[in-house]
Design a protein around this motif. Sequence first.
Motif, PDB file in Angstrom:
ATOM      1  N   HIS A  36       0.866  -1.167   0.000  1.00 50.94           N
ATOM      2  CA  HIS A  36       0.000   0.000   0.000  1.00 50.94           C
ATOM      3  C   HIS A  36       0.906   1.220   0.000  1.00 50.94           C
ATOM      4  N   PHE A  37       0.535   2.203  -0.785  1.00 51.01           N
ATOM      5  CA  PHE A  37       1.387   3.372  -0.940  1.00 51.01           C
ATOM      6  C   PHE A  37       0.842   4.547  -0.142  1.00 51.01           C
ATOM      7  N   GLU A  38       1.701   5.112   0.672  1.00 52.34           N
ATOM      8  CA  GLU A  38       1.399   6.344   1.375  1.00 52.34           C
ATOM      9  C   GLU A  38       1.979   7.511   0.575  1.00 52.34           C
ATOM     10  N   PRO A  39       1.431   8.713   0.738  1.00 51.34           N
ATOM     11  CA  PRO A  39       1.957   9.861  -0.003  1.00 51.34           C
ATOM     12  C   PRO A  39       3.250  10.401   0.598  1.00 51.34           C
ATOM     13  N   THR A  40       4.248   9.530   0.649  1.00 48.70           N
ATOM     14  CA  THR A  40       5.596   9.910   1.070  1.00 48.70           C
ATOM     15  C   THR A  40       6.574   9.351   0.051  1.00 48.70           C
ATOM     16  N   TRP A  41       7.682  10.034  -0.155  1.00 49.33           N
ATOM     17  CA  TRP A  41       8.657   9.549  -1.139  1.00 49.33           C
ATOM     18  C   TRP A  41       9.182   8.174  -0.737  1.00 49.33           C
ATOM     19  N   GLU A  42       9.363   7.967   0.546  1.00 48.56           N
ATOM     20  CA  GLU A  42       9.871   6.660   0.997  1.00 48.56           C
ATOM     21  C   GLU A  42       8.907   5.541   0.620  1.00 48.56           C
ATOM     22  N   LEU A  76       6.585   5.655  -1.725  1.00 46.57           N
ATOM     23  CA  LEU A  76       6.419   5.596  -3.178  1.00 46.57           C
ATOM     24  C   LEU A  76       7.578   4.875  -3.856  1.00 46.57           C
ATOM     25  N   GLN A  77       8.694   4.767  -3.155  1.00 46.94           N
ATOM     26  CA  GLN A  77       9.826   4.035  -3.727  1.00 46.94           C
ATOM     27  C   GLN A  77       9.653   2.519  -3.618  1.00 46.94           C
ATOM     28  N   GLN A  78       8.472   2.080  -3.169  1.00 48.02           N
ATOM     29  CA  GLN A  78       8.129   0.661  -3.301  1.00 48.02           C
ATOM     30  C   GLN A  78       7.838   0.287  -4.759  1.00 48.02           C
ATOM     31  N   TYR A  79       7.667   1.308  -5.596  1.00 48.73           N
ATOM     32  CA  TYR A  79       7.327   1.077  -7.004  1.00 48.73           C
ATOM     33  C   TYR A  79       8.298   0.093  -7.647  1.00 48.73           C
ATOM     34  N   GLU A  80       7.732  -0.848  -8.387  1.00 41.87           N
ATOM     35  CA  GLU A  80       8.550  -1.776  -9.177  1.00 41.87           C
ATOM     36  C   GLU A  80       7.980  -1.836 -10.588  1.00 41.87           C
ATOM     37  N   CYS A  81       8.844  -1.669 -11.553  1.00 41.92           N
ATOM     38  CA  CYS A  81       8.413  -1.715 -12.941  1.00 41.92           C
ATOM     39  C   CYS A  81       7.996  -3.144 -13.296  1.00 41.92           C
ATOM     40  N   PRO A  82       6.787  -3.355 -13.815  1.00 40.23           N
ATOM     41  CA  PRO A  82       6.314  -4.718 -14.079  1.00 40.23           C
ATOM     42  C   PRO A  82       6.992  -5.368 -15.278  1.00 40.23           C
ATOM     43  N   PHE A 100       3.812  11.179 -17.939  1.00 37.38           N
ATOM     44  CA  PHE A 100       3.757  12.592 -17.603  1.00 37.38           C
ATOM     45  C   PHE A 100       4.863  13.363 -18.307  1.00 37.38           C
ATOM     46  N   ASP A 101       4.474  14.502 -18.870  1.00 32.03           N
ATOM     47  CA  ASP A 101       5.452  15.421 -19.425  1.00 32.03           C
ATOM     48  C   ASP A 101       6.167  16.132 -18.282  1.00 32.03           C
ATOM     49  N   ASN A 102       7.211  16.903 -18.639  1.00 31.13           N
ATOM     50  CA  ASN A 102       7.970  17.587 -17.592  1.00 31.13           C
ATOM     51  C   ASN A 102       7.254  18.856 -17.133  1.00 31.13           C
ATOM     52  N   ARG A 103       7.916  19.603 -16.279  1.00 32.82           N
ATOM     53  CA  ARG A 103       7.408  20.817 -15.623  1.00 32.82           C
ATOM     54  C   ARG A 103       6.489  20.518 -14.443  1.00 32.82           C
ATOM     55  N   ILE A 104       6.385  19.253 -14.051  1.00 23.84           N
ATOM     56  CA  ILE A 104       5.589  18.934 -12.856  1.00 23.84           C
ATOM     57  C   ILE A 104       6.289  19.444 -11.600  1.00 23.84           C
ATOM     58  N   GLN A 105       7.567  19.742 -11.701  1.00 23.10           N
ATOM     59  CA  GLN A 105       8.307  20.241 -10.542  1.00 23.10           C
ATOM     60  C   GLN A 105       7.767  21.572 -10.032  1.00 23.10           C
ATOM     61  N   ILE A 106       6.947  22.289 -10.843  1.00 23.54           N
ATOM     62  CA  ILE A 106       6.372  23.543 -10.351  1.00 23.54           C
ATOM     63  C   ILE A 106       5.230  23.290  -9.363  1.00 23.54           C
ATOM     64  N   LEU A 107       4.715  22.056  -9.330  1.00 19.21           N
ATOM     65  CA  LEU A 107       3.650  21.720  -8.383  1.00 19.21           C
ATOM     66  C   LEU A 107       4.244  21.419  -7.014  1.00 19.21           C
ATOM     67  N   SER A 108       3.455  21.574  -5.983  1.00 18.48           N
ATOM     68  CA  SER A 108       3.933  21.296  -4.631  1.00 18.48           C
ATOM     69  C   SER A 108       4.239  19.808  -4.474  1.00 18.48           C
ATOM     70  N   GLU A 109       5.139  19.515  -3.561  1.00 17.80           N
ATOM     71  CA  GLU A 109       5.470  18.114  -3.296  1.00 17.80           C
ATOM     72  C   GLU A 109       4.239  17.356  -2.816  1.00 17.80           C
ATOM     73  N   ASP A 110       3.409  18.006  -2.045  1.00 21.73           N
ATOM     74  CA  ASP A 110       2.227  17.330  -1.511  1.00 21.73           C
ATOM     75  C   ASP A 110       1.326  16.808  -2.627  1.00 21.73           C
ATOM     76  N   VAL A 111       1.043  17.628  -3.632  1.00 17.01           N
ATOM     77  CA  VAL A 111       0.134  17.184  -4.685  1.00 17.01           C
ATOM     78  C   VAL A 111       0.795  16.130  -5.559  1.00 17.01           C
ATOM     79  N   ARG A 112       2.088  16.234  -5.748  1.00 16.24           N
ATOM     80  CA  ARG A 112       2.789  15.194  -6.524  1.00 16.24           C
ATOM     81  C   ARG A 112       2.739  13.846  -5.806  1.00 16.24           C
ATOM     82  N   LYS A 113       2.968  13.877  -4.502  1.00 16.71           N
ATOM     83  CA  LYS A 113       2.931  12.633  -3.731  1.00 16.71           C
ATOM     84  C   LYS A 113       1.518  12.063  -3.664  1.00 16.71           C
ATOM     85  N   GLN A 114       0.524  12.941  -3.513  1.00 15.74           N
ATOM     86  CA  GLN A 114      -0.865  12.474  -3.495  1.00 15.74           C
ATOM     87  C   GLN A 114      -1.223  11.788  -4.813  1.00 15.74           C
TER      88      GLN A 114
END
Length: 504
Positions: free
Chosen positions: A36-42, A44-50, A260-274
Motif C-alpha cells: 500500500h502506498f502512502e503519499p511519502t517519497w519513501e 512511493l519508492q516501493q514502485y517496481e516496474c512490471p 507525464f510530461d515535464n514541468r511537474i516540478q512547479i507543483l507542490s510536493e504534496d500534490v505530486r505525492k498524493q
Amino acid sequence: MNSKLFVAILGVLTFTSCNTKESKEVNTTAEKLVKHFEPTWESLQQYECPEWFRDAKFGIYTHWGVYSVPETASDWYGTHMYNKSHPNYKFHQETYGDQKEFGYKDLVPLFTAPKFNADEWADLFVESGAKFAGPAGEHADGFSMWDSEVNPWNSADMGPKRDITAELEKAIRKRGLKYVVSLHHSWLWGWFPTWDENTDCYDPANTSLYGERVPETAWRMKDAKGYYKVHPMPSAEFERVWLEKVKEVVDGYSPDLLWFDNRIQILSEDVRKQMMAYAYNEAAKKEQEFVLTFKRPDFPLGTGTVDLERNRMPKIYPDPWLTDNSISKQKWIWHKDLKCYPTNNLIDDLVDIVSKNGNLLLNVAPHPDGTIPEEQKQRLREMGKWLKLNGEAIYESRPWLIYGEGPTETKTGHLADMQFDGFGDEDIRFTTRDGQLYTIALGWPEPGVLPVKSLGSSNYNGTVKSIELIGHEGKIEFNQTIEALEITLPDTKPCEHAFVFKIN
C-alpha cells in the motif's frame, strides 16, 4: 575478461532474466496482498516496474487535438499564437482574425475529427509491432480528450463530441495491447497570456479554459541548471483541478501506463505525492501491473520509471527506462510539410534503446480530421514487418554484458536526438533472450564481412560454435580471431534494415 568470471556473470544475468513464471507470479501475488502506498517519497519508492513493460519494448502514442487544427509547423500553437515575436501570431491574424476576437477557444469547434476511427488506429498499431499504445489525454492547452466532469473543455462535450480516450481504450485493449494515456497539463499554468488585455485570454469569462489571471512570470522561467522557476507558483485551485484530472483518467480508463510530461516540478510536493499514491493504490485495487513514467527531476528516482524526451541513455541503465521520440525529427504534430524519419533510423533507434534496457514510445502525428497520414502508416508497417521477422531479438529481451560497439556516439541531454543523424555500417548492438545472444548489425558492410570486435578471443572467452542470420536460409561462415569474430555475409540481405545474428 577471465573465463570463469565471464561464465559467472552470464549465469547471473541469465538466471535474473529467465526466472520462472511461477516464482514471479508468487512474488507478485504476495506483493499485491501487502503493498500500500502512502503519499511519502519513501513509501512511493516501493514502485517496481512490471515485467510486461520490460518485455514490451515498443509503444506508440499520438499528439492530436485542438492544436492540430491550424496545420502549422508549431507544436505549441496555443501559446505561440499570442506571441507577437512568433510567426504563428501573424499567421493566426491572417487566417482567423485578431486574437482578442478569435482566440484559441474558437479553434475548438473546428476540431470535429470527422474521420477518426479508433479501430483503424488500433489495427495499425498492432501491424507496427507495438505492444502498448494510446492518446495524449490532455496536452498543454487545457483541452481534455475524455469525458471530464472537472473540465468543461473536453472532447465529449465540445469539438468531436466523442470520448476519444474511451474509444481508443476499447479498441486497443480489444487487440491485446496495453493502454497508455499521456498527460501534459502541468504546462497549463501560464500557458495562455491571461495577463494580456489585448487577447481573449484576459476575459474572465474564459477562465475555465485559459486559467486564472496570472502575471507573465507564471509562464516559462528557468534557472541556470534548467529548473523551472515560476512566480507565483500554481495556486491551490490549479493543483486541485490538476489532480482531479489525473484521478478521472485513472478511475475512468485504468491506463496500464500513465505518462507525464515535464514541468511537474512547479507543483507542490504534496500534490505530486498524493497523485502517485492515488494512482498506485487504485492500480493495486484492480490487481493491475501499472507503470508511471516521469522526466527527471520532477519526481525522485525510484518512485516511477524514468522517461527521456528525444534522448537516450549512453549505456546500459540498471532499471527499465523509456524514450519518447517522434516519427518526425523536428515536430510532434502533423503539418503540411511534415518530414518523417526514414524507417531505417526508427528501427536502429529501437535496437539501440532496447540494448541499453530501454523502451521506445514513438509519437505519431494524425491529421486534424482523425486519419493517420500514409507516409506515417508506411513507416509503422515497415517497422512491423521488421519486428515480425526479427522480434525474438527485441521482445522479452534483456541487455548483454555490454550494449554494443561501433564508432557512432549517441548524443545525450534533453532533446539531443534532434541533433543526431543516425548510425553507420560499423555499429552493432547486443541483446539476450532465454540465454541466447543476439548480435544486431545496424548496417551491411560493403566488403561482405562483419567484424564483431567484442566477440574476438581477446575480449570474449567463449567459443562460437555456429551462427544463424535470421531470415536467411543456409550456413553462415565465420572466423573467430584474436581481434574479432569475422562473419561472412551472404550475397543477399534477409531484410531491409538491421540484421540479426544468433550466436550459438
